[in-house]
Write a protein that holds these residues in place. Structure first.
Motif, mmCIF file in Angstrom:
data_model
loop_
_atom_site.group_PDB
_atom_site.id
_atom_site.type_symbol
_atom_site.label_atom_id
_atom_site.label_comp_id
_atom_site.label_asym_id
_atom_site.label_seq_id
_atom_site.Cartn_x
_atom_site.Cartn_y
_atom_site.Cartn_z
ATOM 1 N N GLY A 34 0.812 -1.210 0.000
ATOM 2 C CA GLY A 34 0.000 0.000 0.000
ATOM 3 C C GLY A 34 0.839 1.251 0.000
ATOM 4 N N PHE A 35 0.511 2.197 0.902
ATOM 5 C CA PHE A 35 1.111 3.522 0.766
ATOM 6 C C PHE A 35 2.580 3.563 1.179
ATOM 7 C CE2 PHE A 35 1.552 5.601 4.931
ATOM 8 C CZ PHE A 35 0.812 4.777 5.753
ATOM 9 N N ILE A 36 3.034 2.670 2.070
ATOM 10 C CA ILE A 36 4.458 2.644 2.413
ATOM 11 C C ILE A 36 5.274 2.214 1.202
ATOM 12 C CG2 ILE A 36 6.230 1.521 3.816
ATOM 13 C CD1 ILE A 36 4.215 1.441 6.103
ATOM 14 N N ASP A 37 4.867 1.128 0.582
ATOM 15 C CA ASP A 37 5.557 0.676 -0.630
ATOM 16 C C ASP A 37 5.499 1.746 -1.713
ATOM 17 O OD1 ASP A 37 6.080 -1.702 0.611
ATOM 18 O OD2 ASP A 37 4.820 -2.935 -0.680
ATOM 19 N N SER A 38 4.368 2.421 -1.802
ATOM 20 C CA SER A 38 4.210 3.438 -2.826
ATOM 21 C C SER A 38 5.146 4.623 -2.570
ATOM 22 C CB SER A 38 2.753 3.911 -2.869
ATOM 23 O OG SER A 38 2.505 4.699 -4.011
ATOM 24 N N ALA A 39 5.289 5.030 -1.308
ATOM 25 C CA ALA A 39 6.217 6.110 -0.974
ATOM 26 C C ALA A 39 7.652 5.716 -1.305
ATOM 27 C CB ALA A 39 6.091 6.475 0.504
ATOM 28 N N ASP A 60 -1.859 -0.884 -6.546
ATOM 29 C CA ASP A 60 -2.533 -1.894 -7.359
ATOM 30 C C ASP A 60 -2.344 -3.244 -6.681
ATOM 31 O OD1 ASP A 60 -3.327 -3.782 -9.168
ATOM 32 O OD2 ASP A 60 -2.174 -2.998 -10.849
ATOM 33 N N GLN A 61 -3.365 -3.695 -5.946
ATOM 34 C CA GLN A 61 -3.308 -4.958 -5.219
ATOM 35 C C GLN A 61 -3.947 -6.109 -5.985
ATOM 36 O OE1 GLN A 61 -5.149 -3.729 -1.432
ATOM 37 N NE2 GLN A 61 -3.095 -3.548 -0.553
ATOM 38 N N ASP A 62 -4.297 -5.885 -7.243
ATOM 39 C CA ASP A 62 -4.995 -6.911 -8.010
ATOM 40 C C ASP A 62 -4.202 -8.216 -8.062
ATOM 41 O OD1 ASP A 62 -6.379 -4.571 -8.444
ATOM 42 O OD2 ASP A 62 -6.516 -4.788 -10.612
ATOM 43 N N GLY A 63 -2.871 -8.104 -8.164
ATOM 44 C CA GLY A 63 -2.030 -9.285 -8.261
ATOM 45 C C GLY A 63 -1.711 -9.931 -6.932
ATOM 46 N N ASP A 64 -2.117 -9.317 -5.814
ATOM 47 C CA ASP A 64 -1.857 -9.924 -4.506
ATOM 48 C C ASP A 64 -2.698 -11.179 -4.310
ATOM 49 O OD1 ASP A 64 -0.201 -7.808 -4.108
ATOM 50 O OD2 ASP A 64 -1.261 -6.976 -2.381
ATOM 51 N N ALA A 65 -3.871 -11.197 -4.880
ATOM 52 C CA ALA A 65 -4.749 -12.368 -4.823
ATOM 53 C C ALA A 65 -5.484 -12.433 -6.163
ATOM 54 C CB ALA A 65 -5.737 -12.254 -3.665
ATOM 55 N N PRO A 66 -4.797 -12.914 -7.206
ATOM 56 C CA PRO A 66 -5.362 -12.888 -8.562
ATOM 57 C C PRO A 66 -6.707 -13.613 -8.632
ATOM 58 C CG PRO A 66 -3.029 -13.423 -8.637
ATOM 59 C CD PRO A 66 -3.428 -13.466 -7.186
ATOM 60 N N GLY A 67 -7.679 -12.951 -9.223
ATOM 61 C CA GLY A 67 -9.007 -13.534 -9.338
ATOM 62 C C GLY A 67 -9.871 -13.305 -8.122
ATOM 63 N N THR A 68 -9.280 -12.767 -7.063
ATOM 64 C CA THR A 68 -10.009 -12.457 -5.827
ATOM 65 C C THR A 68 -10.179 -10.949 -5.660
ATOM 66 O OG1 THR A 68 -9.308 -14.475 -4.691
ATOM 67 C CG2 THR A 68 -9.917 -12.617 -3.306
ATOM 68 N N GLY A 123 -4.372 -0.581 5.616
ATOM 69 C CA GLY A 123 -2.930 -0.773 5.592
ATOM 70 C C GLY A 123 -2.571 -2.242 5.503
ATOM 71 N N LEU A 124 -1.562 -2.657 6.291
ATOM 72 C CA LEU A 124 -1.132 -4.049 6.278
ATOM 73 C C LEU A 124 -2.235 -4.974 6.776
ATOM 74 C CD1 LEU A 124 1.210 -6.010 5.733
ATOM 75 C CD2 LEU A 124 1.998 -5.596 8.075
ATOM 76 N N SER A 125 -3.075 -4.490 7.683
ATOM 77 C CA SER A 125 -4.210 -5.298 8.151
ATOM 78 C C SER A 125 -5.140 -5.664 7.004
ATOM 79 C CB SER A 125 -4.991 -4.551 9.233
ATOM 80 O OG SER A 125 -4.193 -4.313 10.372
ATOM 81 N N GLY A 126 -5.163 -4.824 5.978
ATOM 82 C CA GLY A 126 -5.999 -5.098 4.813
ATOM 83 C C GLY A 126 -5.578 -6.331 4.048
ATOM 84 N N GLN A 127 -4.317 -6.744 4.192
ATOM 85 C CA GLN A 127 -3.887 -7.980 3.535
ATOM 86 C C GLN A 127 -4.678 -9.172 4.073
ATOM 87 O OE1 GLN A 127 -1.545 -8.586 1.008
ATOM 88 N NE2 GLN A 127 -1.602 -6.372 0.702
#
Length: 361
Positions: free
Chosen positions: A52-57, A251-259, A228-232
């Motif tokens: 999320g935003f930490i990685d993005s920063a 872009d979290q689409d690839g964190d759980a593809p199809g989900t 944040g990380l809790s969203g994972q």
């Protein structure tokens, strides 16, 4: 396919995490860099790898290194109790600018006020009435892009019950929620939208998973993860239950593809880069900088090139993507033209749009 931005973000986050692990005291950086080069320090309220935003920063600082020739390091301050001490010790290293996303505003502003010659940049929101002359803060308004994400959820739900897991009940997070709720109801007027707040717990995926499981087991088939990380943990719960999620920040689409159907992106990478660039070129301006959908610092991952759900999602829902995308593009233009007013729970909570979605001012 996964978007190029997402791929680079992930690679950068891994590199940053390895650097942090190898560095003394939780900070990593350019140990062989030109000491006279323009420098930054990025203080994060958590570890790299949040998706999320930490990685993005971090991605924004890596771009600044490449394009501007700056040097810098990342310093972690995971708990609020640590943050003031970490900010003070970072000031002592004399970087040209300190980038501080998501830190406790009282701690940050106290140290900034005592150190007027040290520039501070906040790439994503600080809840304060005024800022010292050495602090520049972006307010990335996400209500409009959340509306679009909500419209996707309202178009895809099969149970007509969707939810949202949010890190805390405050105006900044509710800007996500009420925009989302309005979008859901625009697509599905007889849908119900249920929030679940985590009482400020942004760093524990198990807490997010527990909250999401309760929503899914209560009949919600799509949950917006704003924690944040809790969203994972929301993504984990969705996959476990055979349900779906809406991602956030990156872009979290690839964190759980199809989900993960789509992600509402908050481009902290862009605002981080802009703050470093402004400080380096002498264009730094103190105060609040409002930015949003029209400035392309927020939007949907589909618009950024992600086709993960279209490629990996269940055929019945994936087949809806082209038509929903076309409608979302129409709605985006109507929002930008002022034809649709979206509830802004942060800046205008007493608006008619907010009243219509049940926000009490």
């Amino acid at each position: 396919m996964t978007s190029p931005v997402r791929t680079l973000l992930r690679a950068t986050a891994v590199t940053a995490a390895l650097t942090l692990a190898a560095a003394c005291g939780g900070g990593g950086g350019d140990t062989t860099a030109d000491p006279d080069a323009f420098s930054y320090s990025l203080i994060t309220p958590g570890s790299a790898g949040d998706g999320g935003f930490i990685d993005s920063a971090i991605l924004g600082t890596e771009r600044a290194k490449k394009e501007l020739g700056v040097t810098g390091r990342v310093v972690e301050a995971e708990s609020v109790s640590q943050q003031e001490g970490v900010i003070r010790s970072t000031v002592a290293t004399r970087p040209d600018i300190i980038i501080a996303p998501g830190l406790d505003p009282e701690s940050l502003l106290a140290v900034a006020g005592e150190n007027p010659d040290q520039l501070f940049g906040v790439p994503s929101d600080i809840f304060a009435d005024k800022l010292p002359d050495n602090v520049s803060a972006f307010s990335i308004n996400v209500h409009e892009s959340s509306f679009l994400g909500g419209y996707v959820a309202g178009s895809m739900t099969e149970t007509k019950k969707v939810g949202a897991v949010l890190g805390i009940d405050n105006p900044g997070l509710n800007q996500f929620y009420y925009g989302y709720k309005q979008g859901v109801l625009a697509a599905c007027p007889d849908c119900t939208v249920t929030p679940s707040y985590l009482n400020g717990e942004f760093g524990d995926p198990s807490v997010g998973q527990e909250a999401a499981l309760a929503l899914y087991q209560g009949g919600n088939d799509i949950v917006y993860a704003v924690a944040g990380l809790s969203g994972q943990g929301v993504l984990t719960a969705a996959k476990k239950e055979g349900k779906f999620a809406i991602g956030v920040d990156a872009d979290q689409d690839g964190d759980a593809p199809g989900t993960v159907i789509v992600s509402v992106m908050k481009r902290v990478d862009q605002t981080t880069f802009q703050l470093i660039e402004a400080a380096k070129t002498g264009a730094f301006k103190a105060g609040f900088v409002q930015a949003g959908l029209a400035d392309e610092v927020t939007g949907l991952s589909w618009s950024d090139g992600s086709t993960v759900f279209a490629d990996k999602g269940p055929e019945k829902l994936a087949s809806k993507v082209p038509a929903v995308t076309e409608k979302v593009n129409e709605l985006r233009e109507q929002i930008l033209a002022g034809e649709i007013k979206v509830c802004d729970a942060l800046n205008d909570p007493s608006s008619e749009a907010c009243a219509k979605v049940g926000l009490k001012s």
